[in-house]
Design a protein around this motif. Structure first.
Motif, PDB file in Angstrom:
ATOM      1  N   ARG A 123      60.161 -10.627  19.640  1.00  0.00           N
ATOM      2  CA  ARG A 123      61.276 -11.414  20.173  1.00  0.00           C
ATOM      3  C   ARG A 123      62.553 -10.660  19.843  1.00  0.00           C
ATOM      4  O   ARG A 123      62.734 -10.207  18.717  1.00  0.00           O
ATOM      5  CB  ARG A 123      61.330 -12.795  19.526  1.00  0.00           C
ATOM      6  CG  ARG A 123      60.132 -13.669  19.837  1.00  0.00           C
ATOM      7  CD  ARG A 123      60.152 -14.908  18.942  1.00  0.00           C
ATOM      8  NE  ARG A 123      58.898 -15.618  19.025  1.00  0.00           N
ATOM      9  CZ  ARG A 123      58.691 -16.697  19.763  1.00  0.00           C
ATOM     10  NH1 ARG A 123      59.677 -17.210  20.468  1.00  0.00           N
ATOM     11  NH2 ARG A 123      57.514 -17.277  19.783  1.00  0.00           N
ATOM     12  N   ASN A 124      63.412 -10.529  20.807  1.00  0.00           N
ATOM     13  CA  ASN A 124      64.714  -9.872  20.619  1.00  0.00           C
ATOM     14  C   ASN A 124      64.587  -8.495  19.961  1.00  0.00           C
ATOM     15  O   ASN A 124      65.213  -8.223  18.944  1.00  0.00           O
ATOM     16  CB  ASN A 124      65.649 -10.765  19.808  1.00  0.00           C
ATOM     17  CG  ASN A 124      65.853 -12.095  20.478  1.00  0.00           C
ATOM     18  OD1 ASN A 124      65.366 -13.105  19.988  1.00  0.00           O
ATOM     19  ND2 ASN A 124      66.527 -12.124  21.605  1.00  0.00           N
ATOM     20  N   PHE A 125      63.785  -7.638  20.578  1.00  0.00           N
ATOM     21  CA  PHE A 125      63.644  -6.276  20.084  1.00  0.00           C
ATOM     22  C   PHE A 125      64.938  -5.524  20.362  1.00  0.00           C
ATOM     23  O   PHE A 125      65.379  -5.418  21.502  1.00  0.00           O
ATOM     24  CB  PHE A 125      62.464  -5.563  20.756  1.00  0.00           C
ATOM     25  CG  PHE A 125      62.364  -4.123  20.365  1.00  0.00           C
ATOM     26  CD1 PHE A 125      61.799  -3.779  19.149  1.00  0.00           C
ATOM     27  CD2 PHE A 125      62.858  -3.124  21.186  1.00  0.00           C
ATOM     28  CE1 PHE A 125      61.723  -2.451  18.753  1.00  0.00           C
ATOM     29  CE2 PHE A 125      62.785  -1.797  20.821  1.00  0.00           C
ATOM     30  CZ  PHE A 125      62.221  -1.459  19.599  1.00  0.00           C
ATOM     31  N   ARG A 175      70.054   1.220  22.497  1.00  0.00           N
ATOM     32  CA  ARG A 175      70.735   1.056  23.789  1.00  0.00           C
ATOM     33  C   ARG A 175      70.826  -0.381  24.266  1.00  0.00           C
ATOM     34  O   ARG A 175      71.365  -0.637  25.338  1.00  0.00           O
ATOM     35  CB  ARG A 175      70.013   1.889  24.831  1.00  0.00           C
ATOM     36  CG  ARG A 175      70.004   3.345  24.470  1.00  0.00           C
ATOM     37  CD  ARG A 175      69.107   4.119  25.366  1.00  0.00           C
ATOM     38  NE  ARG A 175      69.160   5.533  25.020  1.00  0.00           N
ATOM     39  CZ  ARG A 175      68.296   6.415  25.430  1.00  0.00           C
ATOM     40  NH1 ARG A 175      67.308   6.050  26.217  1.00  0.00           N
ATOM     41  NH2 ARG A 175      68.407   7.663  25.076  1.00  0.00           N
ATOM     42  N   GLY A 176      70.254  -1.326  23.516  1.00  0.00           N
ATOM     43  CA  GLY A 176      70.298  -2.717  23.957  1.00  0.00           C
ATOM     44  C   GLY A 176      69.171  -3.527  23.361  1.00  0.00           C
ATOM     45  O   GLY A 176      68.616  -3.162  22.326  1.00  0.00           O
ATOM     46  N   GLN A 189      68.582  -3.563  34.449  1.00  0.00           N
ATOM     47  CA  GLN A 189      67.248  -2.971  34.544  1.00  0.00           C
ATOM     48  C   GLN A 189      67.196  -1.624  33.825  1.00  0.00           C
ATOM     49  O   GLN A 189      66.217  -1.321  33.133  1.00  0.00           O
ATOM     50  CB  GLN A 189      66.854  -2.791  36.009  1.00  0.00           C
ATOM     51  CG  GLN A 189      66.622  -4.097  36.732  1.00  0.00           C
ATOM     52  CD  GLN A 189      66.421  -3.918  38.218  1.00  0.00           C
ATOM     53  OE1 GLN A 189      66.079  -2.834  38.687  1.00  0.00           O
ATOM     54  NE2 GLN A 189      66.630  -4.981  38.976  1.00  0.00           N
ATOM     55  N   ARG A 190      68.248  -0.827  33.958  1.00  0.00           N
ATOM     56  CA  ARG A 190      68.299   0.474  33.266  1.00  0.00           C
ATOM     57  C   ARG A 190      68.310   0.293  31.760  1.00  0.00           C
ATOM     58  O   ARG A 190      67.627   1.018  31.035  1.00  0.00           O
ATOM     59  CB  ARG A 190      69.524   1.273  33.701  1.00  0.00           C
ATOM     60  CG  ARG A 190      69.317   1.937  35.039  1.00  0.00           C
ATOM     61  CD  ARG A 190      70.473   2.816  35.364  1.00  0.00           C
ATOM     62  NE  ARG A 190      70.713   3.719  34.237  1.00  0.00           N
ATOM     63  CZ  ARG A 190      71.069   4.978  34.361  1.00  0.00           C
ATOM     64  NH1 ARG A 190      71.241   5.496  35.544  1.00  0.00           N
ATOM     65  NH2 ARG A 190      71.273   5.734  33.309  1.00  0.00           N
ATOM     66  N   ILE A 191      69.075  -0.671  31.271  1.00  0.00           N
ATOM     67  CA  ILE A 191      69.135  -0.937  29.829  1.00  0.00           C
ATOM     68  C   ILE A 191      67.752  -1.339  29.322  1.00  0.00           C
ATOM     69  O   ILE A 191      67.256  -0.794  28.328  1.00  0.00           O
ATOM     70  CB  ILE A 191      70.179  -2.025  29.511  1.00  0.00           C
ATOM     71  CG1 ILE A 191      71.593  -1.495  29.771  1.00  0.00           C
ATOM     72  CG2 ILE A 191      70.029  -2.523  28.067  1.00  0.00           C
ATOM     73  CD1 ILE A 191      72.677  -2.554  29.757  1.00  0.00           C
ATOM     74  N   ILE A 192      67.131  -2.296  30.001  1.00  0.00           N
ATOM     75  CA  ILE A 192      65.803  -2.775  29.588  1.00  0.00           C
ATOM     76  C   ILE A 192      64.801  -1.627  29.622  1.00  0.00           C
ATOM     77  O   ILE A 192      63.998  -1.463  28.700  1.00  0.00           O
ATOM     78  CB  ILE A 192      65.352  -3.948  30.485  1.00  0.00           C
ATOM     79  CG1 ILE A 192      66.262  -5.160  30.271  1.00  0.00           C
ATOM     80  CG2 ILE A 192      63.890  -4.311  30.217  1.00  0.00           C
ATOM     81  CD1 ILE A 192      66.110  -6.238  31.323  1.00  0.00           C
TER      82      ILE A 192
END
Length: 119
Positions: A28-30, A34-35, A72-75
């Motif tokens: 959870r919340n890794f 970069r995000g 999407q790039r961040i993820i």
């Protein structure tokens, strides 16, 4: 309730929904450099990176519409960090999903987008 507490509550609702669908919650919340990725789950053979989005109603658009190319790039980049940190192969079957919560309606969008970071 502040914004972070609300986000945590919606992420918890999404996690419970995914568990009922048979997914195993891994993280959870890794947080990466970069995000952040809201949830990381195992769904059968797939490692799934999940973004959770909530809207009270669709007046300002559907929740999933907030997962734009930038997000999407961040993820995707954080997913790469996760694979490296866990020493998993880049050939690990992965998927990017969105759990969209609009009011009381929860929708699981599998394969919501392709990796946007280039493996």
């Amino acid at each position: 309730m502040n914004k972070r507490s609300l986000g945590t509550a919606w992420e918890e609702q999404a996690a419970e929904f995914l568990k009922r669908e048979g997914c195993e919650i891994l993280e959870r919340n890794f947080r990466g450099k970069r995000g952040e990725i809201d949830l990381i789950v195992r769904d059968g053979r797939y490692l799934v990176f999940v973004e959770v989005k909530y809207r009270k109603n669709a007046d300002s658009g559907f929740p999933e519409e907030a997962v734009d190319y930038r997000k999407q790039r961040i993820i995707s980049r954080v997913a790469q960090e996760y694979l490296l940190k866990k020493r998993l192969s880049e050939s690990t079957p992965c998927r990017f999903d969105v759990v969209a919560i609009c009011g009381d309606h929860v929708r699981h969008i599998k394969n919501a987008f392709e990796c946007a970071a280039g493996w």
